[in-house]
Scaffold this motif. Structure first.
Motif, PDB file in Angstrom:
ATOM      1  N   GLY A  16       0.813  -1.228   0.000  1.00 14.41           N
ATOM      2  CA  GLY A  16       0.000   0.000   0.000  1.00 14.41           C
ATOM      3  C   GLY A  16       0.838   1.266   0.000  1.00 14.41           C
ATOM      4  O   GLY A  16       0.336   2.349   0.314  1.00 14.41           O
ATOM      5  N   SER A  18       2.181   3.056  -2.599  1.00  8.55           N
ATOM      6  CA  SER A  18       1.736   4.086  -3.564  1.00  8.55           C
ATOM      7  C   SER A  18       0.472   4.771  -3.063  1.00  8.55           C
ATOM      8  O   SER A  18       0.336   5.997  -3.184  1.00  8.55           O
ATOM      9  N   THR A  19      -0.435   3.985  -2.499  1.00  9.14           N
ATOM     10  CA  THR A  19      -1.693   4.538  -1.979  1.00  9.14           C
ATOM     11  C   THR A  19      -1.401   5.548  -0.873  1.00  9.14           C
ATOM     12  O   THR A  19      -1.949   6.658  -0.858  1.00  9.14           O
ATOM     13  N   GLN A  20      -0.513   5.193   0.034  1.00 14.47           N
ATOM     14  CA  GLN A  20      -0.219   6.088   1.164  1.00 14.47           C
ATOM     15  C   GLN A  20       0.648   7.275   0.746  1.00 14.47           C
ATOM     16  O   GLN A  20       0.508   8.364   1.312  1.00 14.47           O
ATOM     17  N   LYS A  22       0.332   8.842  -1.963  1.00 15.27           N
ATOM     18  CA  LYS A  22      -0.616   9.787  -2.540  1.00 15.27           C
ATOM     19  C   LYS A  22      -1.408  10.505  -1.434  1.00 15.27           C
ATOM     20  O   LYS A  22      -1.553  11.728  -1.463  1.00 15.27           O
ATOM     21  N   PRO A 191      -7.175   2.079   4.077  1.00 17.00           N
ATOM     22  CA  PRO A 191      -6.239   3.143   3.705  1.00 17.00           C
ATOM     23  C   PRO A 191      -6.402   4.404   4.557  1.00 17.00           C
ATOM     24  O   PRO A 191      -5.404   5.022   4.946  1.00 17.00           O
TER      25      PRO A 191
END
Ligand code: ADP
Ligand code: TYD
Length: 212
Positions: A16, A18-20, A22, A191
């Motif tokens: 996760g 890339s998600t975080q 962002k 997330p």
């Protein structure tokens, strides 16, 4: 003036990051930071060689790969046009998706960890992240997420390897806990919860997290 800082995200594939990256970028921008997001392996010529090895277009020994990451990281820091030092000088808060700990974990799973740490000491001594954010997820969940999202798997994306890599992350974190600022967050959550946890920690290291 807000202090600009250097943040590294770490974790096994599919954890996760890339998600975080962002979500944290959005949060930092909201409170007035200029943010530069970057990643390793980089998109430099050295990074391209690494990606070609991962895509099975070029064959290379694990020791060679470890050496390429050392070179890629030094260029990532020192490149005069878009290197991390340059961006920090320009006042950006820099977030990198992977840094030294990725080599400790991934290359350390194949060549001796102490060697990998020593080989990376030049970049580590030049610049340690203000915070290394390790997103901790179970290799089984990571594997599930990767299978859902992609049709082909890269060199390191097997369950045994993800388990070894996770163990090496833990070993490296234990070894370097007095030298590095490491924040471990439980990545097996939503997330938004993870992002809130990270945001709280960012304020602890002295970054203004209030909009004005
Ligand atoms: P990484 O950059 O570490 O490989 P990504 O952020 O790309 O990870 O996430 C991998 C996959 O898992 C993506 O499909 C993403 O949407 C999903 N994902 C990310 N964070 C979570 C989370 N906390 N819970 C469930 N799924 C997630
Ligand atoms: P990346 O493109 O970031 O993949 P992901 O989004 O799945 O995290 O990284 C590609 C691969 O590079 C990843 O499997 C981890 C590996 N890697 C190393 O083996 N050593 C390193 O030092 C770095 C930075 C990455």
């Amino acid at each position: 003036m807000k202090k600009n800082i250097f943040i590294a995200f770490e974790g096994i594939d599919g954890s996760g990051k890339s998600t975080q990256v962002k979500l944290l970028t959005d949060n930092l921008k909201k409170v007035g930071h200029k943010v530069y997001v970057t990643f390793e392996p980089t998109d430099s010529p050295i990074g391209s060689v690494i990606r070609n090895i991962f895509n099975h277009r070029i064959e290379a020994d694990h020791r060679t790969i470890a050496g390429l990451f050392v070179a890629d990281r030094l260029d990532h820091l020192l490149n005069k046009t878009n290197g991390i030092f340059k961006k920090l000088e320009e006042g950006y808060t820099v977030i990198t998706d992977r840094y030294n700990f990725s080599s400790y974990a991934y290359q350390g799973a194949h060549v001796p960890l102490d060697w990998v740490i020593e080989a990376n000491s030049l970049s580590a001594d030049l610049l340690r992240p203000d915070i290394n954010i390790f997103i901790d997820i179970s290799p089984d969940i990571s594997m599930e997420r990767l299978h859902n999202g992609r049709s082909s798997m890269e060199l390191y994306e097997t369950i045994e390897n993800l388990r070894n890599v996770k163990n090496k992350y833990m070993e490296a974190i234990e070894k370097l806990k007095f030298k590095e600022n490491i924040f471990i967050t439980d990545g097996n959550r939503s997330p938004d919860l993870i992002a809130a946890d990270i945001w709280k920690e960012i304020s602890v290291i002295g970054v203004s997290t209030n909009a004005h």
